[in-house]
Scaffold this motif. Structure first.
Motif, PDB file in Angstrom:
ATOM      1  N   ALA A  65       3.347   7.204   0.820  1.00  0.00           N
ATOM      2  CA  ALA A  65       3.585   5.780   0.638  1.00  0.00           C
ATOM      3  C   ALA A  65       3.297   5.061   1.951  1.00  0.00           C
ATOM      4  N   SER A  66       2.832   3.832   1.843  1.00  0.00           N
ATOM      5  CA  SER A  66       2.483   3.072   3.032  1.00  0.00           C
ATOM      6  C   SER A  66       2.810   1.595   2.806  1.00  0.00           C
ATOM      7  N   PHE A  67       3.232   0.938   3.883  1.00  0.00           N
ATOM      8  CA  PHE A  67       3.606  -0.474   3.840  1.00  0.00           C
ATOM      9  C   PHE A  67       3.065  -1.151   5.094  1.00  0.00           C
ATOM     10  N   VAL A  68       2.523  -2.345   4.912  1.00  0.00           N
ATOM     11  CA  VAL A  68       2.088  -3.136   6.060  1.00  0.00           C
ATOM     12  C   VAL A  68       2.477  -4.589   5.827  1.00  0.00           C
ATOM     13  N   GLN A  69       2.907  -5.209   6.905  1.00  0.00           N
ATOM     14  CA  GLN A  69       3.290  -6.618   6.849  1.00  0.00           C
ATOM     15  C   GLN A  69       2.503  -7.355   7.914  1.00  0.00           C
ATOM     16  N   TYR A  75       1.933  -5.653   1.891  1.00  0.00           N
ATOM     17  CA  TYR A  75       1.252  -4.744   0.975  1.00  0.00           C
ATOM     18  C   TYR A  75       2.030  -3.433   0.911  1.00  0.00           C
ATOM     19  N   TRP A  76       2.170  -2.883  -0.299  1.00  0.00           N
ATOM     20  CA  TRP A  76       2.792  -1.585  -0.527  1.00  0.00           C
ATOM     21  C   TRP A  76       1.851  -0.735  -1.362  1.00  0.00           C
ATOM     22  N   LYS A  77       1.871   0.571  -1.150  1.00  0.00           N
ATOM     23  CA  LYS A  77       1.188   1.473  -2.070  1.00  0.00           C
ATOM     24  C   LYS A  77       1.804   2.856  -1.957  1.00  0.00           C
ATOM     25  N   HIS A  78       1.666   3.616  -3.050  1.00  0.00           N
ATOM     26  CA  HIS A  78       2.158   4.988  -3.048  1.00  0.00           C
ATOM     27  C   HIS A  78       1.322   5.816  -4.013  1.00  0.00           C
ATOM     28  N   LEU A  89      -0.990  12.338  -9.928  1.00  0.00           N
ATOM     29  CA  LEU A  89      -0.152  12.218 -11.118  1.00  0.00           C
ATOM     30  C   LEU A  89       0.234  10.765 -11.388  1.00  0.00           C
ATOM     31  N   GLU A  90       0.522  10.046 -10.335  1.00  0.00           N
ATOM     32  CA  GLU A  90       0.970   8.659 -10.445  1.00  0.00           C
ATOM     33  C   GLU A  90       0.594   7.924  -9.169  1.00  0.00           C
ATOM     34  N   GLY A  91       0.673   6.634  -9.220  1.00  0.00           N
ATOM     35  CA  GLY A  91       0.415   5.835  -8.042  1.00  0.00           C
ATOM     36  C   GLY A  91       0.539   4.359  -8.369  1.00  0.00           C
ATOM     37  N   GLY A  92       0.572   3.570  -7.329  1.00  0.00           N
ATOM     38  CA  GLY A  92       0.646   2.139  -7.550  1.00  0.00           C
ATOM     39  C   GLY A  92       0.538   1.387  -6.246  1.00  0.00           C
ATOM     40  N   ASN A  93       0.336   0.085  -6.368  1.00  0.00           N
ATOM     41  CA  ASN A  93       0.292  -0.764  -5.191  1.00  0.00           C
ATOM     42  C   ASN A  93       0.825  -2.137  -5.559  1.00  0.00           C
ATOM     43  N   SER A  94       1.168  -2.886  -4.542  1.00  0.00           N
ATOM     44  CA  SER A  94       1.746  -4.199  -4.746  1.00  0.00           C
ATOM     45  C   SER A  94       1.413  -5.078  -3.551  1.00  0.00           C
ATOM     46  N   TYR A  95       1.434  -6.374  -3.790  1.00  0.00           N
ATOM     47  CA  TYR A  95       1.116  -7.342  -2.753  1.00  0.00           C
ATOM     48  C   TYR A  95       1.910  -8.609  -3.020  1.00  0.00           C
ATOM     49  N   HIS A  96       2.330  -9.271  -1.968  1.00  0.00           N
ATOM     50  CA  HIS A  96       2.815 -10.645  -2.120  1.00  0.00           C
ATOM     51  C   HIS A  96       2.758 -11.365  -0.790  1.00  0.00           C
ATOM     52  N   LEU A  97       2.819 -12.686  -0.875  1.00  0.00           N
ATOM     53  CA  LEU A  97       2.822 -13.499   0.332  1.00  0.00           C
ATOM     54  C   LEU A  97       4.157 -13.325   1.030  1.00  0.00           C
ATOM     55  N   TYR A  98       4.124 -13.357   2.351  1.00  0.00           N
ATOM     56  CA  TYR A  98       5.337 -13.177   3.146  1.00  0.00           C
ATOM     57  C   TYR A  98       5.736 -14.510   3.739  1.00  0.00           C
TER      58      TYR A  98
END
Length: 103
Positions: A65-69, A75-78, A89-98
């Motif tokens: 998993a990794s996160f950057v601000q 941004y997040w992803k795993h 097997l699985e994974g995902g990512n996400s983003y939003h304004l800070y």
């Protein structure tokens, strides 16, 4: 194992604020995701991730998993990869304004 991954399979964010690389049993995945989200400020009392009934709970997996601000974005992803088959097997990512609460 991480060094052998192709960039399209998984790559930590450059200048990541927080990253995880762990080998765990599949049944530990919901706790690992929840811990990652709590440490990166994304956790909002969401229910734990549901486990797939196809994958045995004791199966060993890699959890990355990794996160950057940045100044304006987060941004997040795993990803979860089977240790034996090396298949994702699985994974995902996400983003939003800070929005910095301290400005």
């Amino acid at each position: 194992f991480y060094q052998q991954l192709k960039k399209d399979e998984y790559k930590e964010y450059d200048n990541a604020s927080y990253s995880i690389r762990r080998k765990i049993s599949y049944k530990e995945v919901p706790d690992a995701v929840m811990t990652f989200e709590k440490k990166t400020g994304r956790y909002m009392c969401q229910p734990k991730q549901e486990l797939s009934l196809i994958i045995h709970p004791e199966r060993q997996v890699y959890f990355f998993a990794s996160f950057v601000q940045t100044k304006n974005e987060e941004y997040w992803k795993h990803t979860i990869i089977d240790t034996e088959t090396k298949q994702q097997l699985e994974g995902g990512n996400s983003y939003h304004l800070y929005d910095n609460p301290y400005k």
